[in-house]
Design a protein around this motif. Structure first.
Motif, PDB file in Angstrom:
ATOM      1  N   ALA A   1       0.834  -1.203   0.000  1.00 34.09           N
ATOM      2  CA  ALA A   1       0.000   0.000   0.000  1.00 34.09           C
ATOM      3  C   ALA A   1       0.868   1.253   0.000  1.00 34.09           C
ATOM      4  O   ALA A   1       0.567   2.235  -0.698  1.00 34.09           O
ATOM      5  CB  ALA A   1      -0.933  -0.012   1.203  1.00 34.09           C
ATOM      6  N   ALA A   2       1.947   1.219   0.773  1.00 35.35           N
ATOM      7  CA  ALA A   2       2.854   2.366   0.832  1.00 35.35           C
ATOM      8  C   ALA A   2       3.519   2.626  -0.519  1.00 35.35           C
ATOM      9  O   ALA A   2       3.842   3.773  -0.854  1.00 35.35           O
ATOM     10  CB  ALA A   2       3.914   2.137   1.909  1.00 35.35           C
ATOM     11  N   GLU A   3       3.711   1.562  -1.293  1.00 39.72           N
ATOM     12  CA  GLU A   3       4.310   1.690  -2.622  1.00 39.72           C
ATOM     13  C   GLU A   3       3.308   2.177  -3.663  1.00 39.72           C
ATOM     14  O   GLU A   3       3.673   2.486  -4.798  1.00 39.72           O
ATOM     15  CB  GLU A   3       4.875   0.333  -3.072  1.00 39.72           C
ATOM     16  N   GLY A   4       2.019   2.208  -3.287  1.00 42.01           N
ATOM     17  CA  GLY A   4       0.981   2.654  -4.218  1.00 42.01           C
ATOM     18  C   GLY A   4       0.607   1.607  -5.254  1.00 42.01           C
ATOM     19  O   GLY A   4       0.160   1.948  -6.359  1.00 42.01           O
ATOM     20  N   ARG A   5       0.746   0.343  -4.901  1.00 46.68           N
ATOM     21  CA  ARG A   5       0.414  -0.722  -5.853  1.00 46.68           C
ATOM     22  C   ARG A   5      -1.085  -0.755  -6.149  1.00 46.68           C
ATOM     23  O   ARG A   5      -1.909  -0.402  -5.313  1.00 46.68           O
ATOM     24  CB  ARG A   5       0.859  -2.082  -5.316  1.00 46.68           C
ATOM     25  N   SER A   6      -1.421  -1.229  -7.355  1.00 44.74           N
ATOM     26  CA  SER A   6      -2.812  -1.367  -7.773  1.00 44.74           C
ATOM     27  C   SER A   6      -2.994  -2.729  -8.438  1.00 44.74           C
ATOM     28  O   SER A   6      -2.111  -3.176  -9.189  1.00 44.74           O
ATOM     29  CB  SER A   6      -3.180  -0.248  -8.750  1.00 44.74           C
ATOM     30  N   TYR A   7      -4.126  -3.381  -8.153  1.00 48.98           N
ATOM     31  CA  TYR A   7      -4.367  -4.711  -8.697  1.00 48.98           C
ATOM     32  C   TYR A   7      -5.721  -4.793  -9.404  1.00 48.98           C
ATOM     33  O   TYR A   7      -6.697  -4.165  -8.985  1.00 48.98           O
ATOM     34  CB  TYR A   7      -4.311  -5.757  -7.580  1.00 48.98           C
ATOM     35  N   ASP A   8      -5.740  -5.587 -10.460  1.00 47.39           N
ATOM     36  CA  ASP A   8      -6.974  -5.798 -11.218  1.00 47.39           C
ATOM     37  C   ASP A   8      -7.862  -6.847 -10.554  1.00 47.39           C
ATOM     38  O   ASP A   8      -9.091  -6.774 -10.638  1.00 47.39           O
ATOM     39  CB  ASP A   8      -6.650  -6.261 -12.649  1.00 47.39           C
ATOM     40  N   LEU A   9      -7.232  -7.827  -9.924  1.00 51.94           N
ATOM     41  CA  LEU A   9      -7.972  -8.903  -9.261  1.00 51.94           C
ATOM     42  C   LEU A   9      -7.196  -9.361  -8.035  1.00 51.94           C
ATOM     43  O   LEU A   9      -5.972  -9.489  -8.095  1.00 51.94           O
ATOM     44  CB  LEU A   9      -8.208 -10.077 -10.217  1.00 51.94           C
ATOM     45  N   ILE A  10      -7.915  -9.581  -6.942  1.00 54.07           N
ATOM     46  CA  ILE A  10      -7.308 -10.031  -5.693  1.00 54.07           C
ATOM     47  C   ILE A  10      -8.072 -11.251  -5.195  1.00 54.07           C
ATOM     48  O   ILE A  10      -9.307 -11.271  -5.213  1.00 54.07           O
ATOM     49  CB  ILE A  10      -7.347  -8.917  -4.616  1.00 54.07           C
ATOM     50  N   TYR A  11      -7.337 -12.255  -4.755  1.00 53.47           N
ATOM     51  CA  TYR A  11      -7.945 -13.461  -4.181  1.00 53.47           C
ATOM     52  C   TYR A  11      -7.475 -13.597  -2.745  1.00 53.47           C
ATOM     53  O   TYR A  11      -6.272 -13.636  -2.480  1.00 53.47           O
ATOM     54  CB  TYR A  11      -7.543 -14.692  -4.995  1.00 53.47           C
ATOM     55  N   MET A  12      -8.412 -13.663  -1.817  1.00 54.43           N
ATOM     56  CA  MET A  12      -8.088 -13.682  -0.391  1.00 54.43           C
ATOM     57  C   MET A  12      -8.525 -15.008   0.231  1.00 54.43           C
ATOM     58  O   MET A  12      -9.703 -15.358   0.216  1.00 54.43           O
ATOM     59  CB  MET A  12      -8.797 -12.507   0.301  1.00 54.43           C
ATOM     60  N   ASP A  13      -7.555 -15.743   0.761  1.00 52.75           N
ATOM     61  CA  ASP A  13      -7.839 -17.034   1.396  1.00 52.75           C
ATOM     62  C   ASP A  13      -6.762 -17.282   2.450  1.00 52.75           C
ATOM     63  O   ASP A  13      -5.880 -18.118   2.273  1.00 52.75           O
ATOM     64  CB  ASP A  13      -7.857 -18.151   0.353  1.00 52.75           C
ATOM     65  N   ALA A  14      -6.845 -16.539   3.545  1.00 55.83           N
ATOM     66  CA  ALA A  14      -5.804 -16.624   4.572  1.00 55.83           C
ATOM     67  C   ALA A  14      -6.460 -16.655   5.950  1.00 55.83           C
ATOM     68  O   ALA A  14      -7.505 -17.266   6.131  1.00 55.83           O
ATOM     69  CB  ALA A  14      -4.827 -15.463   4.412  1.00 55.83           C
ATOM     70  N   ASN A  15      -5.847 -15.999   6.913  1.00 56.06           N
ATOM     71  CA  ASN A  15      -6.317 -16.025   8.302  1.00 56.06           C
ATOM     72  C   ASN A  15      -7.645 -15.286   8.430  1.00 56.06           C
ATOM     73  O   ASN A  15      -7.703 -14.064   8.299  1.00 56.06           O
ATOM     74  CB  ASN A  15      -5.254 -15.370   9.196  1.00 56.06           C
ATOM     75  N   LYS A  16      -8.713 -16.030   8.703  1.00 56.22           N
ATOM     76  CA  LYS A  16     -10.054 -15.436   8.758  1.00 56.22           C
ATOM     77  C   LYS A  16     -10.162 -14.383   9.860  1.00 56.22           C
ATOM     78  O   LYS A  16     -10.967 -13.458   9.756  1.00 56.22           O
ATOM     79  CB  LYS A  16     -11.124 -16.510   8.981  1.00 56.22           C
ATOM     80  N   ARG A  17      -9.371 -14.513  10.887  1.00 56.69           N
ATOM     81  CA  ARG A  17      -9.399 -13.535  11.985  1.00 56.69           C
ATOM     82  C   ARG A  17      -8.959 -12.156  11.509  1.00 56.69           C
ATOM     83  O   ARG A  17      -9.296 -11.152  12.129  1.00 56.69           O
ATOM     84  CB  ARG A  17      -8.478 -13.985  13.127  1.00 56.69           C
TER      85      ARG A  17
END
Length: 213
Positions: A123-139
């Motif tokens: 985020a600090a680098e200002g990255r941008s994504y077309d698609l994100i897949y989230m499957d990690a720590n539910k907490r």
């Protein structure tokens, strides 16, 4: 055990590649929680969604043994890249061998370490994504969301796995365990966020498709 419905769906969906089949087999042999694997049907959906979105920059939060990252990479055009995050460095050899077998290791970059720390640096680098897949720590889903929403441009897609958690989130008396509570808070957060539109699909343990307006 595979249900009759799941068997029928799998048999009438496009088959997985040899590299994906190898990762699946090794996941069952070499890990304690093989059910965490995305599997052939959801994996094929990931590939198709990347293709439909014409995504070039993809972010994955939680790759486990690298199966889903490879599914995402299969959908990329030439020059596309998947940045994938994983906290368990003991899986690195398995992950990289599977990607090498596919011939697409150049399309995937592995980032080992704590996901929140890595996302903060992105985020600090200002990255941008077309698609994100989230499957990690539910907490930590809510915290991930706060960070990645700023890395999504209008039209970006966020796919979130396990949003139903085996029915725990819509039980008459939801469990008080931290995973369930994390998902309840996350699902409510997304539903109330006017910056996005969302549809929740009953695929495996639930898959939310979220689009930034």
């Amino acid at each position: 055990m595979e249900s009759a419905q799941d068997k029928y769906i799998r048999e009438h969906s496009s088959p997985q590649s040899e590299a994906l089949a190898w990762i699946e087999k090794q996941t069952y042999i070499r890990t304690n929680y093989p059910r965490m694997l995305s599997g052939a049907v959801q994996g094929r959906l990931l590939t198709i969604l990347v293709e439909l979105c014409q995504a070039r920059r993809v972010l994955e939060i939680g790759t486990f043994t690298g199966y889903s990252a490879l599914c995402l990479a299969y959908g990329l055009p030439e020059g596309g890249l998947v940045d994938t995050l994983e906290i368990n460095d003991e899986l690195e050899d398995l992950i990289r061998e599977g990607w090498e077998r596919s011939g697409l290791s150049g399309r995937i970059k592995l980032h080992l370490g704590n996901a929140i720390d890595t996302l903060e640096s992105f985020a600090a680098e200002g990255r941008s994504y077309d698609l994100i897949y989230m499957d990690a720590n539910k907490r930590e889903y809510c915290e991930y969301y706060r960070l990645i929403i700023e890395m999504m441009h209008p039209g970006s897609i966020l796919l979130v796995d396990d949003v139903m958690l085996g029915g725990k989130v819509y039980a008459e008396k939801p469990s008080v365990d931290k995973q369930t509570q994390g998902l309840l808070a996350f699902n409510d957060m997304v539903a109330a966020d006017e910056r996005v539109e969302c549809v929740m699909l009953p695929i495996r343990d639930g898959l939310s498709v979220i689009r930034r307006k």
